[in-house]
Design a protein around this motif. Structure first.
Motif, PDB file in Angstrom:
ATOM      1  N   UNK A   1       0.835  -1.204   0.000  1.00 20.62           N
ATOM      2  CA  UNK A   1       0.000   0.000   0.000  1.00 20.62           C
ATOM      3  C   UNK A   1       0.871   1.255   0.000  1.00 20.62           C
ATOM      4  N   UNK A   2       1.852   1.283   0.880  1.00 15.55           N
ATOM      5  CA  UNK A   2       2.725   2.451   0.979  1.00 15.55           C
ATOM      6  C   UNK A   2       3.529   2.648  -0.301  1.00 15.55           C
ATOM      7  N   UNK A   3       3.994   1.556  -0.901  1.00 15.10           N
ATOM      8  CA  UNK A   3       4.775   1.665  -2.143  1.00 15.10           C
ATOM      9  C   UNK A   3       3.909   2.225  -3.270  1.00 15.10           C
ATOM     10  N   UNK A   4       2.688   1.709  -3.396  1.00 11.69           N
ATOM     11  CA  UNK A   4       1.789   2.197  -4.440  1.00 11.69           C
ATOM     12  C   UNK A   4       1.458   3.675  -4.242  1.00 11.69           C
ATOM     13  N   UNK A   5       1.273   4.075  -2.993  1.00  9.37           N
ATOM     14  CA  UNK A   5       0.971   5.474  -2.707  1.00  9.37           C
ATOM     15  C   UNK A   5       2.145   6.383  -3.080  1.00  9.37           C
ATOM     16  N   UNK A   6       3.348   5.962  -2.734  1.00 10.68           N
ATOM     17  CA  UNK A   6       4.529   6.774  -3.067  1.00 10.68           C
ATOM     18  C   UNK A   6       4.678   6.947  -4.575  1.00 10.68           C
ATOM     19  N   UNK A   7       4.289   5.943  -5.322  1.00  8.20           N
ATOM     20  CA  UNK A   7       4.427   5.976  -6.782  1.00  8.20           C
ATOM     21  C   UNK A   7       3.214   6.596  -7.473  1.00  8.20           C
ATOM     22  N   UNK A   8       2.278   7.108  -6.680  1.00  3.37           N
ATOM     23  CA  UNK A   8       1.115   7.771  -7.254  1.00  3.37           C
ATOM     24  C   UNK A   8       0.025   6.845  -7.725  1.00  3.37           C
ATOM     25  N   UNK A   9       0.109   5.561  -7.411  1.00  4.70           N
ATOM     26  CA  UNK A   9      -0.906   4.584  -7.818  1.00  4.70           C
ATOM     27  C   UNK A   9      -1.966   4.496  -6.712  1.00  4.70           C
ATOM     28  N   UNK A  10      -2.717   5.597  -6.563  1.00  2.90           N
ATOM     29  CA  UNK A  10      -3.636   5.723  -5.442  1.00  2.90           C
ATOM     30  C   UNK A  10      -4.775   4.711  -5.513  1.00  2.90           C
ATOM     31  N   UNK A  11      -5.360   4.545  -6.697  1.00  2.00           N
ATOM     32  CA  UNK A  11      -6.467   3.590  -6.828  1.00  2.00           C
ATOM     33  C   UNK A  11      -6.009   2.175  -6.483  1.00  2.00           C
ATOM     34  N   UNK A  12      -4.808   1.819  -6.916  1.00  3.52           N
ATOM     35  CA  UNK A  12      -4.271   0.492  -6.609  1.00  3.52           C
ATOM     36  C   UNK A  12      -4.003   0.342  -5.117  1.00  3.52           C
ATOM     37  N   UNK A  13      -3.487   1.403  -4.511  1.00  3.55           N
ATOM     38  CA  UNK A  13      -3.226   1.362  -3.065  1.00  3.55           C
ATOM     39  C   UNK A  13      -4.523   1.148  -2.292  1.00  3.55           C
ATOM     40  N   UNK A  14      -5.587   1.835  -2.699  1.00  2.59           N
ATOM     41  CA  UNK A  14      -6.869   1.673  -2.011  1.00  2.59           C
ATOM     42  C   UNK A  14      -7.440   0.274  -2.207  1.00  2.59           C
ATOM     43  N   UNK A  15      -7.227  -0.285  -3.393  1.00  2.00           N
ATOM     44  CA  UNK A  15      -7.737  -1.633  -3.657  1.00  2.00           C
ATOM     45  C   UNK A  15      -7.083  -2.661  -2.744  1.00  2.00           C
ATOM     46  N   UNK A  16      -5.886  -2.365  -2.269  1.00  2.00           N
ATOM     47  CA  UNK A  16      -5.182  -3.288  -1.381  1.00  2.00           C
ATOM     48  C   UNK A  16      -5.649  -3.172   0.068  1.00  2.00           C
ATOM     49  N   UNK A  17      -6.401  -2.121   0.366  1.00  2.00           N
ATOM     50  CA  UNK A  17      -6.867  -1.897   1.743  1.00  2.00           C
ATOM     51  C   UNK A  17      -8.205  -2.603   1.930  1.00  2.00           C
TER      52      UNK A  17
END
Length: 205
Positions: free
Chosen positions: A55-71
Motif C-alpha cells: 500500500x505504501x509503495x503504491x501510494x509513493x508511486x502515485x498509484x492511489x487507486x491500486x493502493x486503495x484496492x489493497x486496503x
C-alpha cells in the motif's frame, strides 16, 4: 525483544517471557522463512513484504487507486486477543495508524476524480460513512452532485451536513463548503432565460 516478549507472554514475568522468546526464535530457525528473521542486540526484525508495504509503495508511486484496492478490511483482522491488554493496545494503535493512512489515500483519490463526478460521488459517500464530518469528502460530494445536475440531492446533502456539524461541534459549514452551493446557484442563473427583451446590436438592425 522485551516489547515483543511482553506482547506474546503478558502473563509471565519479564525473565520468563524473554526466555520463551529466545526458545521460539531458536525453533524458528528451522522454518523455511527463518532467513527473514534479523536480530541485532535487543532488536528483532522480521524482514518480509506485507500488504501494508505494498500500500505504501503504491501510494509513493502515485498509484492511489491500486493502493486503495489493497486496503481490504481491518488491519490484522482476526488477530484480536481480548485477554491480552498489551497486545490489544498495540493492535489498536496500529489499526488507528492504518485507518489514518486509508483516509489520506481516499482524500487523494477524491482529488484525482474531480472531473469524474459519478466515481467521485461513490467514493465521497464511502469516506463519509467512516467520517460524516470529513470536509474534503463533503466538498467532493457537493461538487459531484452539482456536476451531475442533482440539485435537490445537493441541497439535502448540504442540509444534513450543516445539521450534523451544528449538533456535534456547534459550528456552521465553512466558506469552502458553502461555495459549492453558490457555484450551483450561479450556474443555474446563467442557464435560466432572461426576462429582458432582446435588444440586438446595431449591426443586426
Amino acid at each position: 525483544r522485551d516489547e515483543l516478549a511482553a506482547l506474546l507472554w503478558p502473563a509471565h514475568r519479564a525473565e520468563r517471557a524473554a526466555a520463551n522468546l529466545r526458545k521460539a526464535l531458536h525453533l524458528a530457525r528451522e522454518l523455511p522463512w527463518a532467513e527473514a528473521l534479523q536480530t541485532q542486540g535487543g532488536v528483532l526484525r522480521f524482514a518480509i513484504d506485507t500488504d501494508v508495504h505494498e500500500v505504501e509503495r503504491a501510494a509513493r508511486e502515485g498509484r492511489i487507486a491500486e493502493a486503495l484496492a489493497l486496503c481490504r478490511g481491518p488491519l490484522l483482522d482476526g488477530m484480536d486477543d481480548a485477554v491480552n491488554a498489551a497486545w490489544t493496545e498495540w493492535l489498536g494503535a496500529e489499526r488507528a495508524q492504518h485507518e489514518r493512512r486509508v483516509q489520506r489515500l481516499l482524500r487523494a483519490r477524491l482529488a484525482q476524480l474531480a472531473g469524474q463526478p459519478q466515481e467521485a460521488l461513490a467514493l465521497a459517500r464511502r469516506v463519509l460513512e467512516a467520517d460524516p464530518l470529513d470536509e474534503d469528502a463533503v466538498v467532493a460530494l457537493l461538487a459531484a452532485q452539482r456536476q451531475l445536475g442533482l440539485v435537490q440531492a445537493q441541497r439535502e446533502s448540504f442540509r444534513d451536513f450543516s445539521v450534523r456539524l451544528h449538533d456535534e461541534l456547534g459550528v456552521e459549514p465553512s466558506l469552502r463548503v458553502r461555495a459549492q452551493l453558490r457555484d450551483e446557484q450561479r450556474a443555474r442563473r446563467h442557464d435560466e432565460p432572461s426576462d429582458q427583451p432582446y435588444d440586438p446590436p446595431r449591426d443586426e438592425r
